[in-house]
Write a protein that holds these residues in place. Structure first.
Motif, short mmCIF file in Angstrom:
data_model
loop_
_atom_site.label_atom_id
_atom_site.label_comp_id
_atom_site.label_asym_id
_atom_site.label_seq_id
_atom_site.Cartn_x
_atom_site.Cartn_y
_atom_site.Cartn_z
N ASN A 70 -18.06 0.80 52.20
CA ASN A 70 -17.10 0.76 51.09
C ASN A 70 -17.40 -0.42 50.17
N ASP A 71 -16.81 -0.38 48.99
CA ASP A 71 -16.80 -1.57 48.15
C ASP A 71 -15.69 -2.48 48.64
N GLY A 72 -15.89 -3.76 48.52
CA GLY A 72 -14.86 -4.69 48.96
C GLY A 72 -15.46 -5.99 49.44
N ILE A 73 -14.70 -6.68 50.26
CA ILE A 73 -15.11 -7.99 50.77
C ILE A 73 -15.76 -7.80 52.14
N PRO A 74 -16.93 -8.42 52.40
CA PRO A 74 -17.60 -8.24 53.69
C PRO A 74 -16.72 -8.62 54.87
N TYR A 75 -16.83 -7.85 55.94
CA TYR A 75 -16.14 -8.16 57.20
C TYR A 75 -17.20 -8.65 58.18
N ILE A 76 -17.03 -9.88 58.66
CA ILE A 76 -18.03 -10.52 59.52
C ILE A 76 -17.54 -10.52 60.97
N ALA A 77 -18.35 -9.93 61.86
CA ALA A 77 -18.07 -9.97 63.29
C ALA A 77 -19.01 -10.98 63.95
N ILE A 111 -19.93 -3.04 56.62
CA ILE A 111 -18.47 -3.02 56.78
C ILE A 111 -17.83 -3.90 55.71
N SER A 112 -16.93 -3.31 54.91
CA SER A 112 -16.23 -4.04 53.84
C SER A 112 -14.76 -3.67 53.84
N ILE A 113 -13.94 -4.64 53.47
CA ILE A 113 -12.48 -4.45 53.42
C ILE A 113 -12.03 -4.57 51.97
#
Length: 593
Positions: A132-139, A156-158
């Motif tokens: 998705n477009d958005g802010i990166p989700y970091i695991a 992965i983006s939020i």
């Protein structure tokens, strides 16, 4: 202190270790422990005030802390952070070392806002937030070690307007708080992110440089304190205990000088590490090229001349564990090419022995003790990979197997042997661990008498060879000992039975482990990501050198002699590396006292 580093330079560059003993031996599996210690020393010197000089004219750290307290009060009023409980003063017993006069001891939550992220289950991650477009989700998996850049392109983006996710802003310092990577994985964000619940983020007050805190995280002093607060079987630290970790705080101007000096020295360590790996790679290629001159020698005289040239530089060439392993592999290759021991004209030639084998097989077929087998094709000239002595013969592997209806046997299909069939005791299930570690004593799964009878065709007996036939360990081999425990092979094993009247049991293991045979096994495998051995029909026609058993035993004896020399060399190298590793560790500890 710089003198300590310079005088110990050889120790830093030469101290090595192994990343994993289960991995294939190669330069890529070497860890440069000395340089790792050097990095650690730099971090420890930085946070103890010994890396850069202090300037008495600079604003001391206690003034910086007062400014931070006012900044926090303002943020609390604005509702941007929560008000913290008043902390007790840090007593002397918790102060681990003496710091410069202009420094002070602080808790982590004195200088930053600390919080963890949000967990997302894999199904939701895939269905809702993938690509998705958005802010990166970091695991945790997206965070590296030390100065590694975070992996923002993990798919992965939020969406930015999601209200339920905690955001770590650009310049936040992340650290893993749970599991095997706790306290080891850490990094600095270069953009706003959302992140997982097993990570802690700290957003710093007072313009404290993020790299200053990361330098603390990477020091051995911080690591010991962090580890002492881990709890539970998995190993994790609560956010409350993390908040209470104390660190030395330098004046702001000195922090910036520390960060600049650390950056400069880390760049030098990177260069040193790259040069060391480059040297190791060059040495590996050189040794490989020179050893190839032995296997490519046309005759015994040429082989002797090549070895004589090499032996004058023996200490220079064979000075690493990897080079010794290369030498051992070359010894095996020379053995299977017939260049390790002289042939004895008295020995019965392989062609005559093969006729005896055929005669014995035919007799067993006539007596109905053995099923009649399709004749195997002869090895053509084109299929012969190298020249062998005149008394030897290239034969299909299947022609020298045991007089058995199933000398090759792949383990049962998955549906025939599943974990829910295992019981607490009974007939043993042999696993990949056995050939990988050349150890048949390992056991953990058992089957009932009834299941054993159903799967008796997969049973093992003394003298059988068990081969790992899938994955990275494809081609590892072990032999079932005389005092074995009755059982069957599992799905990942191939059982091989050889004709021990004509094939020495120790010689076959050496033949199987030779570069030639291993290449043939991999060439006869399927799959690219996970190789699997092909069917038994392909294995039966593999070309194998066949030679008199008396000569096989001479070869085994010669290899034993040469391997003892190689192993002694390796022990000396490993001892030297261990001593250098201890020395580099001692220098680190003394430097920060």
């Amino acid at each position: 202190m710089i003198d300590t580093i310079i005088n110990s330079f050889e120790i830093w560059t030469n101290a090595q270790g192994i990343k994993s003993r289960t991995r294939i031996n190669s330069i890529d599996n070497i860890s440069l422990e000395g340089i790792a210690r050097l990095r650690e020393l730099i971090m420890d010197l930085a946070i103890t005030g010994k890396l850069v000089p202090q300037d008495p004219k600079e604003e001391p750290a206690d003034v910086l802390l007062k400014k931070i307290e006012k900044e926090k009060e303002k943020l609390v009023k604005e509702g941007k952070i929560s008000k913290q409980k008043k902390q007790f003063a840090i007593s002397d017993e918790f102060k681990q070392f003496k710091i410069p006069k202009c420094w002070i001891w602080v808790r982590l939550n004195d200088i930053g806002n600390i919080f963890n992220g949000n967990s997302i289950d894999s199904a939701t991650k895939e269905s809702k937030y993938s690509n998705n477009d958005g802010i990166p989700y970091i695991a945790t998996k997206d965070v590296g070690y030390a100065w590694d850049i975070l992996d923002y392109n993990n798919g992965i983006s939020i969406p930015e307007d999601e209200r339920n996710f905690r955001m770590a802003h650009k310049g936040s310092v992340l650290i893993c708080a749970e599991g095997g990577s706790a306290g080891k994985k850490c990094g600095i964000t270069n953009r706003d992110i959302f992140f997982g619940n097993k990570l802690f983020a700290i957003e710093l007050f007072g313009n404290i440089p993020s790299n200053y805190i990361l330098t603390n995280y990477l020091s051995s002093i911080f690591s010991r304190q962090f580890k002492s607060k881990l709890t539970g079987i998995i190993g994790g630290i609560s956010i409350q205990k993390f908040n209470e970790i104390i660190i030395p705080l330098a004046p702001l101007s000195e922090q910036k000088r520390i960060v600049a000096k650390v950056d400069e020295l880390m760049a030098l360590c990177d260069k040193l590490e790259n040069e060391q790996f480059k040297n190791l790679k060059t040495h590996e290629v050189l040794v490989k090229s020179l050893l190839e001159t032995l296997t490519e020698a046309a005759d015994a005289n040429e082989l002797q001349a090549a070895w004589k040239r090499m032996s004058t530089h023996f200490d220079t060439l064979f000075c690493t564990e990897d080079s010794i392993n290369q030498l051992k592999q070359t010894i095996l290759q020379l053995a299977v090419m017939g260049k390790l021991v002289k042939q004895d004209p008295i020995d019965e030639e392989a062609s005559d022995l093969l006729k005896k084998i055929e005669k014995e097989k035919n007799k067993l077929v006539e007596e109905k003790k053995l099923k009649k087998q399709k004749p195997l094709p002869k090895i053509t000239e084109e299929a012969k990979p190298f020249l062998i002595p005149k008394s030897w013969l290239w034969v299909p592997w299947g022609s020298i197997l045991a007089y058995d209806d199933y000398p090759f046997k792949r383990g049962p299909f998955g549906s025939s042997l599943k974990k829910d069939m295992f019981i607490e005791s009974g007939y043993k299930v042999y696993e990949q661990y056995c050939p990988i570690n050349d150890d048949c004593s390992f056991e953990r799964y058992y089957i009932s008498d009834e299941l054993y009878k159903n799967l008796e065709g997969f049973a093992v007996k003394a003298g059988d060879y068990l081969v790992s036939c899938s994955g990275a360990t494809l081609g590892r081999i072990t032999q079932v000992p005389d005092d074995f425990k009755e059982g069957i092979i599992n799905q990942a094993l191939l059982r091989v039975r050889m004709n021990h009247k004509y094939i020495d049991k120790d010689f076959f293991k050496l033949l199987f482990r030779s570069p030639y045979f291993q290449k043939m096994i991999f060439d006869n495998s399927t799959g690219s990501a996970i190789p699997n051995v092909k069917g038994v029909n392909e294995l039966k026609i593999m070309p194998v050198p066949f030679l008199p058993i008396e000569e096989q035993r001479k070869i085994v004896k010669k290899i034993d002699e040469l391997y003892k020399i190689c192993n002694n060399l390796k022990e000396r190298i490993l001892l030297s590396q261990k001593i250098k590793g201890v020395l580099s560790k001692t220098i680190v500890e003394k430097a920060v006292l």
